[in-house]
Design a protein around this motif. Structure first.
Motif: not given
Length: 347
Positions: A46-55, A140-141
């Motif tokens: 999955v493409l996921f910008p971890l800096r901008d989202y809480i996973l 929540a990461w």
């Protein structure tokens, strides 16, 4: 009929459709990732910008489990209680992997609950049994510039400062790899052994990633537009007190993605506006960026989610309908320019 909030001054519209909000999104990120997505395979990318989202991960504790298994089973990553993520930056190849995260839906007697390969020599213990033993869990990461946090159902279970990685002769590269993980621009994740779980991205408050989540109360709700108002949107042609459209108190950034608004799920944070039959439609004042998408969440008169309309200088998205580049004239705008946009009879 859709849900909106009315203008408060000039041609500016205050939050509507459970709010107009800005989130920093990757240019190739699926906009629907803010909704729960089922992981269907044992390995899913999955493409996921971890800096901008809480996973967020919705996981389910197995009905039968052992908190004190033998060592041969304790460290297996494909057992029902274990989840694993591989963090990548810029590509899917081995050279782009910057992190390996393993955690469990239960608390083990020996404390082998969570491990971040780049920071820990061995597994670490949770603060408590996840979700108080409940079967359904929301993990929540949250990654910041200096650390990351892992919470379960809102309770802190583990946190790690990137400058405090452990040192061991058995794991060369520590603690430098931990700091490198904190500096990496993670934009894609490989989920392993997590089929049947759910994931989604929760945008962080503010512009750009890595910011603390606000605990302030949401802005007060503005009275709904009077349906008999003959001119609900057009500004007063004579403004005796002209103001700078860049001032934040004049054109504030609105965000419904707060705990008080149920992360854009509570209709109490909205008002009604008949977008379909309105002759004037709605006017939105926003600053466009190349990566940040402005978003309008659309709901019907019964409060059922219809989808998102999102736009920036590069692309336009309407859930289930379109995903295309912006017109050439729109791309001529300078990044950060504040302009007014009119939406009329979009359904």
């Amino acid at each position: 009929k859709q849900w909106y909030q009315r203008r408060v001054r000039g041609n500016m519209i205050f939050p509507f459709v459970l709010a107009l909000f800005g989130t920093t999104l990757s240019a190739v990120l699926d906009p629907t990732l803010t909704e729960w997505r089922l992981i269907e395979k044992n390995e899913e990318r999955v493409l996921f910008p971890l800096r901008d989202y809480i996973l967020e991960v919705k996981a389910f504790r197995p009905d039968v489990y052992d908190t004190n298994p033998p060592y041969s089973q304790l460290f297996k990553t494909d057992k029902p209680t274990t989840m694993m993520m591989m963090l990548h930056a810029g590509g899917w190849g081995p050279s782009s992997k910057v992190g390996r995260l393993v955690w469990n839906t239960i608390k083990y007697d020996r404390g082998y609950d969570i491990a971040v390969e780049e920071c820990n020599v061995r597994y670490k213990a949770y603060n408590s049994f996840p979700a108080g033993g409940e079967k359904e869990q929301i993990w929540a990461w949250n990654f910041f510039d200096d650390r990351f946090e892992l919470r379960c159902n809102g309770e802190m279970q583990y946190e790690q400062n990137f400058d405090d990685g452990e040192v061991s002769a058995y794991k060369p590269g520590l603690p430098a790899k931990c700091r490198a993980l904190g500096d990496a621009d993670v934009d894609r994740i490989i989920f392993k052994h997590m089929a049947g779980e759910y994931i989604r991205g929760r945008p962080k408050n503010g512009i750009g990633g890595g910011e603390e989540e606000s605990t302030d109360a949401p802005d007060p709700i503005i009275d709904p537009v009077d349906p008999v108002d003959p001119d609900p949107v057009d500004p007063d042609p004579v403004d005796p007190d002209p103001v700078d459209p860049e001032e934040p108190d004049v054109n504030p950034t609105c965000n419904c993605w707060t705990r008080e608004c149920g992360f854009c799920s509570k209709l109490a944070c909205t008002v009604k506006h008949d977008l379909v039959n309105s002759e004037a439609g709605i006017t939105v004042t926003s600053a466009l960026k190349w990566k940040k998408l402005n978003s309008i969440m659309l709901f019907d008169e019964n409060g059922n989610a219809l989808g998102n309309f999102q736009w920036n200088l590069k692309s336009i998205h309407l859930t289930g309908c379109i995903s295309c580049q912006t017109p050439p004239a729109m791309r001529q705008l300078k990044r950060g320019d504040t302009t007014a946009w009119n939406f009329i009879n979009i359904f």
